[in-house]
Design an enzyme around this catalytic site. Structure first.
Site, PDB file in Angstrom:
ATOM      1  N   ARG A 196       0.801  -1.283   0.004  1.00 17.16           N
ATOM      2  CA  ARG A 196       0.179   0.049  -0.064  1.00 17.16           C
ATOM      3  C   ARG A 196       0.915   1.360  -0.017  1.00 17.16           C
ATOM      4  NH1 ARG A 196      -0.368  -2.259   4.909  1.00 17.16           N
ATOM      5  NH2 ARG A 196       0.142  -1.174   6.922  1.00 17.16           N
ATOM      6  N   TYR A 197       2.073   1.048   0.281  1.00 22.17           N
ATOM      7  CA  TYR A 197       2.990   2.455   0.377  1.00 22.17           C
ATOM      8  C   TYR A 197       3.893   2.447  -0.907  1.00 22.17           C
ATOM      9  CZ  TYR A 197       1.905   2.087   5.388  1.00 22.17           C
ATOM     10  OH  TYR A 197       1.296   2.080   6.553  1.00 22.17           O
ATOM     11  N   THR A 198       4.087   1.268  -1.655  1.00 21.13           N
ATOM     12  CA  THR A 198       4.937   1.513  -2.830  1.00 21.13           C
ATOM     13  C   THR A 198       4.224   1.772  -4.122  1.00 21.13           C
ATOM     14  OG1 THR A 198       4.964  -1.012  -3.106  1.00 21.13           O
ATOM     15  CG2 THR A 198       6.811  -0.256  -1.697  1.00 21.13           C
TER      16      THR A 198
END
Length: 755
Positions: free
Chosen positions: A125-127
């Site tokens: 969800r962050y990359t």
């Protein structure tokens, strides 16, 4: 209550053995074919193939913006790969890590892990991610009829059975996998070298593996380094498909320091530093003064090793570190892949390239045929349009007057259904005179293309030439220089442990509780050291760090440990029972060190003893070996060195009697009970009323120190004549007040210290 009647009518009955066997085989084949092993065509496992295809369908090509990785993973799971999201994301991460993949397929933005810790990547969800330019070699021909399509897991969609790879990605990026009963380990290779080998095999289909190895020198690892295996090892696994090779870090010398600039593939720099630091803490690496990590964004790998002085042989030091740390690693090679026939098997280099070229030839043939069919359909349409333009007024009249103009047009101008449909769909603005010229021009180009395609499809030579030209073009576009040097070197050898340790003088100290330690130098007074509560000084000996310390216990067994391996005297030491296996209830009586040919006097308090060479007492067994036979109930006294043949042996009993006699009168034996040294009456011996309290050997000109509790008396060499006698006598009585002897000790001149 009525008993229930079970009706098994219509239910298949099978032996449990047959059922479990089939279930296991089905599962095995699923793991092998659909999870663990790559296909030879595109070199991908199913999950990797689905990730790449799904990202292309989402429009995440190299020229587009990055999108959240969770979007791609979710699309893959929902449409093609109904498995765990973490496993799918890890497969995506692996294809994005430049230190793991030689030619990354995924372009990642954010934290995608590091060489030190590949698993340290951020959550999906962050990359963000998209495909790289290299992915074009796998996807570009997908929509050109090149591959078969199969239903997805629920039959709603279709996915490619294999991607139409323009390059042998199997060798370029390699892969690892573990299936049921088989595994695969394929190292990465250099694109330019593999492309050259493919072209060579196209030109010479009978080329041998050794001929192909003129182009493919060996694996080319993403992190660089050196491949140091002999060429014979490389030839072996390229011919058989099984083997191994070694890769080593590279370094340079800067300001008398060793700077490591590259590490072997899949090696953590922090782990290497921990391994070196551990050797330094264990005092097994005195050649190194310091180690520090100077890696940064500009220099991803820069580990600095500071040697201890300029005289250190850096080549020898690095050879030792390569042998004892991950600076050199061994990689297994198992070229196990799923062939074009759908079956897994181990292949050699020539077989892999040959089968991939067969796949590529089929792919290009299908692409050309697909294009030829498309050109033929277009020419057919253009023929109809040209008829329409040549008879434009008649066509317009039919369209305006007829209720169903299509069959009328087909009959009037002998048109096919497709041609008539194309005429009816033509827009009014295209009904200009210039359109006829455009049609004829397009017909001319397409006819030339058709002729070219047909010529290529009919000629194997032209087809091979086309395939070779496309491989050359891709190699020029995506290829790069080799990163891993092929340098045949001798196997790294660890330096002998004794060569790494300074042979400094040490004093080994043994406590009454069986704790041992070693202090640097011979000047230390072991009685001044701090001991555990209830413990105290027992015995000590002087020697050097590289000599073995030989211990003897109360049962007469001897043990040996390297002096340099003993804990420092700065602490309390460690119990010998932790490193040795003495009999239950045994206590350690003394310690010996020095020249292996040196003589030591071994005595039991029953009055028996003999001399033995130190070399005969050394053993590498944890349980030791029996040397001195101790009578029932007797104890072993601390051993004493015999410095010379004219030395005097001094023995004292607990009743205060001292006997001095010539050391040459004591027999030399490898083991046994020994001879009687002091005459203890039988009655007193059996009741233990009188025992030997101490033994010492005094060299000529030396002195004897008699201890009675805390008091001590020194007898100089001339004074010892008052107590001289023959071995096995009772000796003379010590002066009043010195009859409760606790131990004897020799004062040694510095020049006469045991070496």
């Amino acid at each position: 209550m009525k008993d229930l009647e079970l009706n098994f009518e219509g239910i298949e009955k099978r032996p449990l053995r047959d059922f479990t066997e089939k279930a296991y085989l089905d599962y095995s084949m699923y793991v092998i074919l659909d999870r663990a092993l790559p296909a030879i065509g595109d070199g991908l496992k199913p999950v990797q193939r689905r990730i790449i295809y799904s990202m292309s369908e989402l429009g995440l090509s190299a020229g587009q913006k990055h999108r959240k990785s969770a979007l791609s993973v979710g699309d893959v799971l929902g449409k093609y790969h109904p498995h765990g999201d973490s496993a799918c994301y890890e497969a995506m991460v692996l294809m994005a890590q430049p230190f793991a993949y030689r030619y990354p397929v995924v372009d990642g933005q954010g934290n995608w892990g590091s060489q030190d810790d590949p698993k340290s990547f951020a959550a999906m969800r962050y990359t963000e991610s998209k495909l790289t330019r290299y992915a074009e070699t796998l996807l570009d021909e997908l929509g050109e009829g090149t591959v078969d399509w199969v239903p997805n897991y629920d039959g709603r969609l279709e996915e490619p059975a294999v991607l139409p790879a323009r390059l042998p990605n199997l060798l370029l990026n390699g892969t690892t996998g573990i299936a049921v009963g088989m595994a695969t380990d394929i190292p990465p290779h250099n694109l330019c070298e593999v492309a050259a080998a493919c072209i060579h095999l196209l030109d010479e289909p009978e080329a041998t593996t050794r001929a192909l190895m003129k182009h493919i020198k060996g694996p080319d690892l993403p992190t660089g380094g050196e491949i140091v295996s002999p060429r014979a090892d490389l030839v072996e696994f390229y011919e058989k498909g099984l083997g191994s090779f070694k890769a080593r870090a590279t370094w340079k010398i800067e300001d008398d320091c060793i700077v490591i600039t590259t590490l072997p593939w899949l090696t953590s720099g922090s782990k290497v530093q921990e391994q070196i630091a551990e050797q330094m803490r264990a005092k097994k690496l005195p050649l190194v003064d310091d180690i520090r990590d100077e890696s940064d964004h500009e220099h991803p790998t820069r580990i600095v090793i500071v040697p201890k002085g300029r005289k250190v042989d850096t080549g020898q030091l690095m050879a030792h570190l390569c042998a004892t740390t991950d600076l050199e690693r061994n990689y297994r090679v198992n070229l196990n892949v799923i062939g074009l026939d759908g079956r897994p098997r181990v292949m050699g280099l020539r077989e892999i390239l040959g089968e991939w070229l067969q796949f590529r030839t089929t792919t290009v043939t299908r692409r050309l045929q697909w294009r030829l069919d498309k050109v033929g359909r277009r020419l057919h349409i253009l023929d109809g349009l040209l008829i329409a333009y040549l008879n434009l007024d008649e066509v317009i009249r039919i369209i305006r007057r007829e209720e169903e103009p299509k069959p009328v047009l087909m009959k009037r101008f002998t048109l096919s259904n497709e041609q008539a449909e194309a005429i009816l769909e033509t827009k009014l603005r295209h009904l200009a005179r210039l359109e006829e010229m455009k049609i004829r021009e397009e017909q001319k180009k397409l006819a030339a293309e058709r002729d070219e395609l047909e010529a290529i499809l009919k000629s194997k030579a032209r087809l091979k030439k086309l395939i070779a030209a496309e491989i050359e073009a891709d190699a020029a576009k995506y290829g790069d220089a080799r990163r891993s040097r092929i340098v045949e070197r001798e196997a790294a050898q660890a330096i002998d442990e004794t060569a790494l340790i300074a042979n400094d003088p040490v004093t080994v100290v043994l406590s009454t509780g069986g704790w041992v330690r070693q202090a640097k130098g011979h000047e230390i007074d072991p009685r001044t050291l701090q001991y555990k509560s209830g413990d105290g000084y027992q015995h000590s000996v002087r020697g050097t760090a590289l000599q073995p310390a030989v211990f003897i216990d109360s049962t007469g067994r001897c043990y040996a440990l390297p002096a340099h391996s003993l804990p420092s005297a700065r602490g309390l030491g460690e119990p010998l029972s932790g490193r040795l296996n003495p009999p239950d209830g045994a206590k350690f009586a003394g310690v010996m060190m020095g020249d292996p040919e040196g003589l030591w006097l071994l005595v039991s308090d029953a009055g028996y003893g003999f001399t033995a060479r130190l070399k005969d007492l050394i053993t590498d067994r944890r349980a030791g070996k029996t040397v001195l036979t101790v009578p029932q109930g007797a104890m072993v006294l601390p051993p004493a060195p015999v410095p010379s043949s004219d030395a005097l042996v001094c023995v004292a009993s607990s009743e205060g009697r001292l006997l001095v006699f010539a050391g040459k009168d004591v027999p030399e034996m490898p083991k046994g009970k020994g001879n009687k040294l002091f005459n203890i009456p039988t009655a007193k011996a059996s009741s233990r009323d009188e025992v030997l309290a101490g033994v010492a050997v005094v060299h000529k000109g030396g002195s004897l120190i008699v201890h009675t509790g805390e008091r001590r008396m020194t007898l100089e060499w001339p004074q010892l004549k008052d107590y001289k006698g023959e071995r096995a006598q009772r000796g003379a009585v010590l002066p009043r007040g010195w009859r409760g002897v606790t131990r004897l000790e020799t004062w040694v001149e510095p020049a006469a210290e045991v070496k």
